[in-house]
Design a protein around this motif. Structure first.
Motif, PDB file in Angstrom:
ATOM      1  N   THR A  36       0.902  -1.243  -0.170  1.00 51.65           N
ATOM      2  CA  THR A  36       0.131   0.151   0.091  1.00 51.65           C
ATOM      3  C   THR A  36       0.722   1.262   0.144  1.00 51.65           C
ATOM      4  N   TRP A  37       2.090   1.338   0.686  1.00 50.01           N
ATOM      5  CA  TRP A  37       2.806   2.356   0.921  1.00 50.01           C
ATOM      6  C   TRP A  37       3.450   2.524  -0.332  1.00 50.01           C
ATOM      7  N   ASP A  38       4.093   1.625  -1.124  1.00 47.33           N
ATOM      8  CA  ASP A  38       4.790   1.787  -2.169  1.00 47.33           C
ATOM      9  C   ASP A  38       3.938   2.163  -3.469  1.00 47.33           C
ATOM     10  N   ALA A  39       2.719   1.702  -3.439  1.00 43.21           N
ATOM     11  CA  ALA A  39       1.811   2.157  -4.644  1.00 43.21           C
ATOM     12  C   ALA A  39       1.391   3.547  -4.401  1.00 43.21           C
ATOM     13  N   ILE A  40       0.986   4.034  -3.053  1.00 46.40           N
ATOM     14  CA  ILE A  40       0.531   5.453  -3.045  1.00 46.40           C
ATOM     15  C   ILE A  40       1.908   6.286  -3.303  1.00 46.40           C
ATOM     16  N   ILE A  41       2.962   6.192  -2.538  1.00 44.40           N
ATOM     17  CA  ILE A  41       4.222   6.899  -2.887  1.00 44.40           C
ATOM     18  C   ILE A  41       4.590   6.875  -4.127  1.00 44.40           C
ATOM     19  N   GLY A  42       4.467   5.738  -4.614  1.00 48.56           N
ATOM     20  CA  GLY A  42       5.040   5.798  -6.317  1.00 48.56           C
ATOM     21  C   GLY A  42       3.995   6.595  -7.013  1.00 48.56           C
ATOM     22  N   VAL A  43       2.879   6.458  -7.057  1.00 47.20           N
ATOM     23  CA  VAL A  43       1.930   7.399  -8.086  1.00 47.20           C
ATOM     24  C   VAL A  43       1.870   8.814  -7.589  1.00 47.20           C
ATOM     25  N   ASN A  44       1.726   9.033  -6.324  1.00 44.47           N
ATOM     26  CA  ASN A  44       1.485  10.358  -5.882  1.00 44.47           C
ATOM     27  C   ASN A  44       2.586  11.136  -5.541  1.00 44.47           C
ATOM     28  N   LEU A  45       3.815  10.734  -5.337  1.00 50.71           N
ATOM     29  CA  LEU A  45       4.980  11.293  -5.066  1.00 50.71           C
ATOM     30  C   LEU A  45       6.122  11.093  -6.123  1.00 50.71           C
ATOM     31  N   SER A  46       6.406  10.103  -6.382  1.00 56.74           N
ATOM     32  CA  SER A  46       7.461   9.466  -7.110  1.00 56.74           C
ATOM     33  C   SER A  46       7.336  10.009  -8.635  1.00 56.74           C
ATOM     34  N   GLY A  47       5.946   9.859  -9.136  1.00 63.61           N
ATOM     35  CA  GLY A  47       5.415  10.262 -10.237  1.00 63.61           C
ATOM     36  C   GLY A  47       5.529  11.538 -10.749  1.00 63.61           C
TER      37      GLY A  47
ATOM     38  N   PRO B  91      -0.038   7.047   4.458  1.00 63.66           N
ATOM     39  CA  PRO B  91       0.672   7.123   3.253  1.00 63.66           C
ATOM     40  C   PRO B  91       0.284   8.184   2.176  1.00 63.66           C
ATOM     41  N   TYR B  92      -1.065   8.305   2.369  1.00 59.83           N
ATOM     42  CA  TYR B  92      -1.607   9.548   1.209  1.00 59.83           C
ATOM     43  C   TYR B  92      -0.889  10.697   1.769  1.00 59.83           C
ATOM     44  N   VAL B  93      -1.211  11.075   3.296  1.00 58.04           N
ATOM     45  CA  VAL B  93      -0.930  12.394   3.656  1.00 58.04           C
ATOM     46  C   VAL B  93       0.424  12.569   3.504  1.00 58.04           C
ATOM     47  N   ALA B  94       1.325  11.488   3.616  1.00 59.22           N
ATOM     48  CA  ALA B  94       2.807  11.581   3.467  1.00 59.22           C
ATOM     49  C   ALA B  94       3.028  12.033   1.997  1.00 59.22           C
ATOM     50  N   SER B  95       2.343  11.446   1.141  1.00 60.44           N
ATOM     51  CA  SER B  95       2.878  11.526  -0.101  1.00 60.44           C
ATOM     52  C   SER B  95       2.469  13.180  -0.389  1.00 60.44           C
ATOM     53  N   LYS B  96       1.339  13.435  -0.035  1.00 61.69           N
ATOM     54  CA  LYS B  96       1.015  14.904  -0.348  1.00 61.69           C
ATOM     55  C   LYS B  96       1.650  16.015   0.504  1.00 61.69           C
ATOM     56  N   PHE B  97       2.083  15.605   1.372  1.00 59.31           N
ATOM     57  CA  PHE B  97       3.087  16.605   2.293  1.00 59.31           C
ATOM     58  C   PHE B  97       4.278  16.577   1.376  1.00 59.31           C
ATOM     59  N   GLY B  98       4.852  15.508   0.885  1.00 60.72           N
ATOM     60  CA  GLY B  98       5.975  15.335   0.184  1.00 60.72           C
ATOM     61  C   GLY B  98       5.982  16.210  -1.133  1.00 60.72           C
ATOM     62  N   VAL B  99       4.862  16.255  -1.811  1.00 63.30           N
ATOM     63  CA  VAL B  99       4.441  16.991  -3.159  1.00 63.30           C
ATOM     64  C   VAL B  99       4.681  18.431  -2.856  1.00 63.30           C
ATOM     65  N   VAL B 100       4.147  18.895  -1.776  1.00 58.76           N
ATOM     66  CA  VAL B 100       4.066  20.313  -1.354  1.00 58.76           C
ATOM     67  C   VAL B 100       5.676  20.764  -0.951  1.00 58.76           C
ATOM     68  N   GLY B 101       6.215  19.827  -0.326  1.00 60.63           N
ATOM     69  CA  GLY B 101       7.443  20.055   0.046  1.00 60.63           C
ATOM     70  C   GLY B 101       8.446  20.280  -1.217  1.00 60.63           C
ATOM     71  N   MET B 102       8.306  19.075  -1.998  1.00 62.67           N
ATOM     72  CA  MET B 102       9.213  19.070  -3.168  1.00 62.67           C
ATOM     73  C   MET B 102       8.906  20.253  -4.375  1.00 62.67           C
ATOM     74  N   SER B 103       7.805  20.805  -4.303  1.00 61.16           N
ATOM     75  CA  SER B 103       7.151  21.960  -5.184  1.00 61.16           C
ATOM     76  C   SER B 103       8.128  23.056  -4.749  1.00 61.16           C
ATOM     77  N   LYS B 104       8.119  23.212  -3.417  1.00 56.59           N
ATOM     78  CA  LYS B 104       8.786  24.545  -2.951  1.00 56.59           C
ATOM     79  C   LYS B 104      10.218  24.399  -3.390  1.00 56.59           C
ATOM     80  N   VAL B 105      10.853  23.173  -3.260  1.00 60.45           N
ATOM     81  CA  VAL B 105      12.119  23.134  -3.772  1.00 60.45           C
ATOM     82  C   VAL B 105      12.292  23.639  -5.114  1.00 60.45           C
ATOM     83  N   ALA B 106      11.613  23.066  -5.913  1.00 56.02           N
ATOM     84  CA  ALA B 106      11.333  23.305  -7.390  1.00 56.02           C
ATOM     85  C   ALA B 106      11.183  24.783  -7.934  1.00 56.02           C
ATOM     86  N   ALA B 107      10.371  25.393  -7.043  1.00 49.70           N
ATOM     87  CA  ALA B 107      10.067  26.688  -7.268  1.00 49.70           C
ATOM     88  C   ALA B 107      11.333  27.640  -6.842  1.00 49.70           C
TER      89      ALA B 107
END
Length: 239
Positions: A79-90, A127-143
């Motif tokens: 479950t963890w790998d699937a959600i992180i894979g799509v929501n964050l790694s993607g 897993p979902y919350v971790a993936s979305k927090f990760g997206v927010v943080g990663m987006s700030k780095v990219a910005a």
């Protein structure tokens, strides 16, 4: 309205719901759209051919995501790998491939559809919350890394997140139906009962509203709006 004539947009998870609404808003503004979603092998090959023909994207919207409600005690590695894979790694891989070209051309927009769960947590969604927090943080780095790319005249390169709360999509229908049963099948009362726990406005958003916000972020006047996460949540995250 933004004029996106001549621009190419790649919108992931865009065959329904928020992704489709974003793709539609960008298309109405004149952008060439590459859509993405679950497909048969033949459909996938056609999509790849379309992407190659369209060229490098000027606009990347990462909307594809999956969710499973499960407690920490019951969650497993799959479950963890699937959600992180799509929501964050993607999101990571599309950004790393798209942003350098955007910087070279002096214009680019990355819009990551995060969630209120990229800003606040809820039980049974680790897993979902971790993936979305990760997206927010990663987006700030990219910005930060691309903040100086381009100019005011070219429109610059920006990276932002949109964080929807309760939105009228297929993913919430099972929860709406379950609540409606408590009110004799009255869907409106079921929605109100569901939303009052989190979303003070007690109103859902329509996917088209997210699409219009994404379209505005693509406007050259938004060249200095970068590194932000914009909630569309009826004050959920204001609490």
């Amino acid at each position: 309205m933004s004029d996106l004539s001549g621009r190419t947009a790649f919108v992931t998870g865009s065959v329904q719901g928020i992704g489709l609404a974003v793709a539609k808003a960008l298309a109405v503004a004149g952008a060439r759209i590459a859509v993405h979603g679950l497909a048969s092998p033949g459909q996938a090959e056609e999509a790849v051919a379309t992407l190659k023909a369209a060229g490098a994207p000027d606009i990347l919207v990462n909307n594809a995501g999956i969710q499973k409600t499960v407690s920490l005690a019951e969650a497993d590695a799959d479950t963890w790998d699937a959600i992180i894979g799509v929501n964050l790694s993607g999101v990571f891989h599309t950004m790393r491939l798209a942003l350098p070209g955007m910087a070279e051309r002096g214009f680019g927009r990355v819009i990551n559809i995060a969630s209120v769960h990229g800003l606040v947590a809820s039980v049974n969604k680790a897993p979902y919350v971790a993936s979305k927090f990760g997206v927010v943080g990663m987006s700030k780095v990219a910005a930060l890394e691309y903040a100086a790319a381009g100019t005011k005249a070219t429109g610059g390169v920006t990276v932002n997140c949109i964080a929807p709360g309760w939105t009228e999509t297929a993913i919430i229908e099972p929860q709406v139906a379950a609540r409606a049963e408590h009110f004799g099948g009255d869907r409106d009362k079921g929605i109100a009962d569901l939303l009052k726990e989190k979303q003070p406005s007690i109103r859902t958003s329509d996917p088209s509203e997210i699409g219009e916000l994404a379209l505005w972020l693509c406007n050259p006047v938004a060249h200095n709006v970068t590194g932000t996460t914009i909630p569309v949540d009826g004050s959920w995250t204001a609490q």
